[in-house]
Design an enzyme around this catalytic site. Sequence first.
Site, short mmCIF file in Angstrom:
data_model
loop_
_atom_site.label_atom_id
_atom_site.label_comp_id
_atom_site.label_asym_id
_atom_site.label_seq_id
_atom_site.Cartn_x
_atom_site.Cartn_y
_atom_site.Cartn_z
CD GLU A 98 45.86 37.89 47.90
OE1 GLU A 98 45.33 37.92 46.78
OE2 GLU A 98 47.08 38.01 48.07
CG ASN A 120 51.59 37.98 47.26
OD1 ASN A 120 50.91 37.81 48.27
ND2 ASN A 120 51.05 38.28 46.08
CD GLU A 121 48.19 35.12 44.43
OE1 GLU A 121 48.45 35.62 43.32
OE2 GLU A 121 47.03 34.99 44.85
C1 GAL Z 1 46.40 38.05 43.97
C2 GAL Z 1 47.58 38.81 44.55
C3 GAL Z 1 47.16 40.12 45.17
C4 GAL Z 1 46.21 40.84 44.28
C5 GAL Z 1 45.03 39.96 43.99
C6 GAL Z 1 43.96 40.61 43.15
O1 GAL Z 1 46.80 37.22 42.95
O2 GAL Z 1 48.24 38.03 45.52
O3 GAL Z 1 48.32 40.89 45.42
O4 GAL Z 1 46.87 41.19 43.08
O5 GAL Z 1 45.46 38.81 43.32
O6 GAL Z 1 42.92 39.73 42.85
#
Ligand code: GAL
Length: 643
Positions: free
Chosen positions: A298, A142-143
């Site tokens: 996201e 993830n990221e």
């Molecule tokens: C991203 C991350 C997510 C969540 C989100 C909140 O960076 O992948 O898991 O934390 O931010 O904005």
Amino acid sequence: MLRFGGDYNPEQWPEEVWAEDLRLMSEAGVNMATVAVFAWSRLEPEQGAWDFAWLDRILDLLHEHGIDADLATATATPPPWLVRAHPEMMPVTADGVRLEFGSRQGYCPSSPVYRTHAVRLARTLATRYASHPALKMWHIGNEYADHTLECFCEVSAAHFRTWLEARYGTIGGLNAAWGTSCWGQLYTGFDQVEPPRTAPGPVNPAQLLDWRRFCSDALLELFEAEKAALREVTPDIPVTTNFMSILHGLDYWKWAAAEDLVTDDAYPDPADPESHVAIALSYDLMRSLKRQPWLLLESSPSAVSWRAVNAPKPPGMMRLHSLQALAHGSDGVMFFQWRQARFGPEKFHSALLPHGGTATRGWQETLQLGRDLKALAEVAGSYEQAQVALVLDWDSWWGLEAPESMPSDRLKLKELLLDWYRPLHARGIAVDLAPPGRDLTGYRLVIVPNLYLCTEESAKALSAFDGELVVGPFSGVVDAADQVHPGGAPGPLRDLLGVTVEEFWPLHDGVTQATTAGAARTWTEWIHATDAEVVARYRGGELDGRPAITRKGGVTYLSCRLDDPAPFLDTVLARADVHGVEVPRGVEAVRRAGHLFLLNHTTDPQRITLPQAGTDLLTATSRQGEIELAPRDAVVLRLEGRK
Ligand code: GAL
């Protein structure tokens, strides 16, 4: 089909809630959920003691409701039992501090322990769910680099040495590339080389540049290791990992080549009225990485929880920002997260289903977006090359922003990109991004905001381009090892540009230097037009009368950063015969293969004259001539005569 949905963390909720989740997802038109991103300790609470029952049930439920799963490999947070058994797998800072468990991404990118267990987990999940009908995409990690980009432990040091040995072959090769005869750094063996830990003074910039390359590669190796395990078991399921817009730490050109689909996470600040411009640039990068549609994996329905002050998105902004991602090539809109959490660091982060449940304006906006995405289904899969490209290169970016050794620390690549992107965006002109070595055929205008590090190959690719080319200041300065090209800048671009650069004259903040093409800031140069026409000169000051902007054939060199590049840009656009869409300030006009998106980012109604008649897909009405766009409203036109 356009994707709609988001991160779904059912492991944070009692099972009674799941039925309601699925019912409401169906009501909203959700068709994809990202699951198990941080679920390792839930799936394997002790080594080998698997608990898949809950995930089996969730995947079944998703499938029963016609929702596809973007299934994570769950490797983003290694579980406590693994960290306690192998504390050496936690990352170490440049100052030698080993970080503790208690957050996420707690792993050293080079840790063989983490890698072995992550691959084992990925393979176990792939084996279990290979034939599950809900499984439509793998979400690896993830990221990457969100919290952990680099680690300075001994294991990382050994990995770095192996990477260096593969690159240079001999220690002599490394000494030559790093210029270690400077400041007495001559090494006699790779075992003496360390990562650039905190040192008494500035660290060798060539060492830093290789470290940046290594850190991007080390994380990519992790991604590749998990991907290889997935491929063995599920060769037909596409893999991705969610990118973080334009991120300094990872060379996304290289990363994207390893993915089946580019996905991105984007969090423009709702409190910043200009945030839609920078985010548009990152969307254009996502589309350009593989030159195909991508997916916004996201985004936030309203406020995030990680800024100092977290402004919510006012009514309409979530929809507007979502349509913006589609305009720039995304094949859907996904969010973090489905249901707003009650605990943990993200309990105040917004969600598609807010704390207040369905009796909220947030939920109404979720439903509205679901309807809009259905109406826009036909844009999915469409892609076309733009007429204008901006060149972006990570090696060069890393070199340019090396600390403590440059003529000025004020040249920031993102800002230089935005200098050009902003006026292009305001004119409704579609823009691609391109790495310097890419075949530029088909573009009418290519702008290189900066190419500090320029290899012979990059210079060759730029020379082969036969449209209008604009090269920004401080380009062609060093080679791949961060060594100044013989004879100085612009190195391998000298023939192409017809100039030589004698000295860099950076400017202090707030200081401007007049030129006949407008004021310059941040940067000026003392140049000679050896084989180019001078189109603008410096006026006043030490550089008075010297060339500021030159032109040779279709190639323009700017030796300065123009305070307002728009007037200059207009002349280049006219020469390149590139035309945009005329819109009022704050209205974004974006073409996506036969469709025109008009997005009103302002809080006032705006009048727009449509360049072409068409059908507004959101309201299913024909539109032509002048239209009025309400505040934060949008139209998406299928242009007449095109499907
Ligand atoms: C991203 C991350 C997510 C969540 C989100 C909140 O960076 O992948 O898991 O934390 O931010 O904005």
